[in-house]
Design an enzyme around this catalytic site. Structure first.
Site, mmCIF file in Angstrom:
data_model
loop_
_atom_site.group_PDB
_atom_site.id
_atom_site.type_symbol
_atom_site.label_atom_id
_atom_site.label_comp_id
_atom_site.label_asym_id
_atom_site.label_seq_id
_atom_site.Cartn_x
_atom_site.Cartn_y
_atom_site.Cartn_z
ATOM 1 N N GLU A 121 4.862 2.391 8.005
ATOM 2 C CA GLU A 121 5.248 1.550 6.864
ATOM 3 C C GLU A 121 6.760 1.347 6.831
ATOM 4 O OE1 GLU A 121 4.717 -0.357 4.530
ATOM 5 O OE2 GLU A 121 2.684 -0.194 3.740
ATOM 6 N N ARG A 131 4.118 9.203 -4.979
ATOM 7 C CA ARG A 131 5.116 9.053 -3.925
ATOM 8 C C ARG A 131 5.618 7.616 -3.926
ATOM 9 N NH1 ARG A 131 3.054 5.868 0.067
ATOM 10 N NH2 ARG A 131 0.835 5.976 0.627
ATOM 11 N N ASP A 133 -3.188 10.046 -3.744
ATOM 12 C CA ASP A 133 -4.627 9.871 -3.504
ATOM 13 C C ASP A 133 -5.117 8.493 -3.953
ATOM 14 O OD1 ASP A 133 -4.569 10.057 -6.246
ATOM 15 O OD2 ASP A 133 -5.995 11.719 -6.394
ATOM 16 N N ASP A 139 -0.888 -6.402 1.954
ATOM 17 C CA ASP A 139 0.004 -5.253 2.100
ATOM 18 C C ASP A 139 1.449 -5.752 2.066
ATOM 19 O OD1 ASP A 139 1.123 -2.671 2.851
ATOM 20 O OD2 ASP A 139 -0.849 -2.160 3.619
#
Length: 293
Positions: A18, A101, A121, A199
């Site tokens: 990423e 995060r 998660d 994305d």
């Protein structure tokens, strides 16, 4: 229409590649393997790869000056000394929340930094998108599940972002002097009925938005009015984020991931986690420097 040529830029396999960002001063692409706490650095011309262990999850990098970088991590914004690799916390972001995060983040043309967060998660609505400028931090959007596609028009008057879980790529007017949103967000692209998920994205000088489609094995290009201009097939199923690279910013690097795949699925997607180069005439631009004070 020119045919796109896709090749492997780096065969280093990331679990969750990423946050690619190119530094024209050093001709290096920086990117992350988020879940393994790695910052990767590879020369575009030289092909030499360096792996930096960060000791925590990190997802985005910006240039402060020739000696310093700013890195978005699971605890906030850290200044990185380029010579030594030492990280120093500059501004905490959700540092007291061990469940979240950083994720997709990008610098506005004025030097402000939009920083996305999410649950480790992917818990629903646990993340946010924040604005950081000259030491000031504000939360722009809350209850975000997976922050992504943060990018801006070259003149700084438009911002784009998504909560990947919604399938909607959003557009909002921006104050070019501060990078703060002005008014209400509107749907730019409705991707809910297309294969894969929106994305990371980046916008070129012509206002064309280039989006990596997670699970769609593609990079898509949209005109400033949201019309799909082209779709480029990618070698890996989970493309994650593009960046302009090269001395003229006229090529695209695209990260990918194998996260979420079992052994059988990984054998069917052997290049998952590698980073790719798309050779295509593109009117790209370099990332602005971030203003931290």
């Amino acid at each position: 229409m020119n045919e796109a040529i896709v090749s492997v830029f780096s065969d280093h396999v990331c679990q969750l590649g990423e946050g690619p960002s190119y530094d024209p001063a050093t001709d290096a692409l920086f990117w992350f393997d988020i879940v393994n706490g790695l910052l990767l650095e590879q020369g575009v011309a030289s092909g030499v790869l360096k792996i930096h262990e960060l000791g925590q999850m990190a997802s985005a990098i910006a240039i402060v000056d020739d000696r310093r970088q700013l890195i978005a991590t699971e605890t906030g914004l850290h200044v990185r000394d380029v010579a030594t690799g030492r990280l120093t916390l500059h501004t905490a972001i959700e540092a007291d929340n061990a469940l979240t995060r950083s994720n997709d983040s990008r610098v506005h043309p004025c030097g402000a930094f939009w920083v996305g967060t999410m649950a480790k998660d992917e818990a629903k609505g646990a993340g946010s998108i924040c604005w950081f400028f000259k030491g000031e931090l504000r939360k722009l959007y809350s209850e975000i599940t997976v922050s992504n596609s943060i990018c801006f028009s070259e003149d700084g008057t438009i911002a784009y972002y998504t909560d990947t879980s919604t399938g909607l790529l959003m557009r909002v007017a921006c104050d070019p002097a501060t990078g703060l949103p002005v008014g209400e967000s509107k749907v730019f692209v409705d991707h809910r009925h297309s294969k894969g998920y929106v994305d990371g994205s980046v916008v070129d000088r012509d206002g064309v938005l280039w989006n990596a489609v997670w699970g769609g094995k593609a990079v898509k290009a949209y005109s400033p009015d949201g019309t799909l201009l082209r779709e480029i097939s990618m070698p890996a199923g989970q493309s994650s984020c593009p960046a302009f690279v090269g001395a003229k910013a006229d090529r695209l690097a695209v990260t990918s991931a194998w996260k979420g795949k079992d052994d059988k699925q990984r054998k069917l997607d052997p290049q998952a986690g590698m980073t790719f180069l798309i050779d295509i005439p593109v009117n790209g631009r370099f990332e602005p420097r971030v203003l931290i004070a």
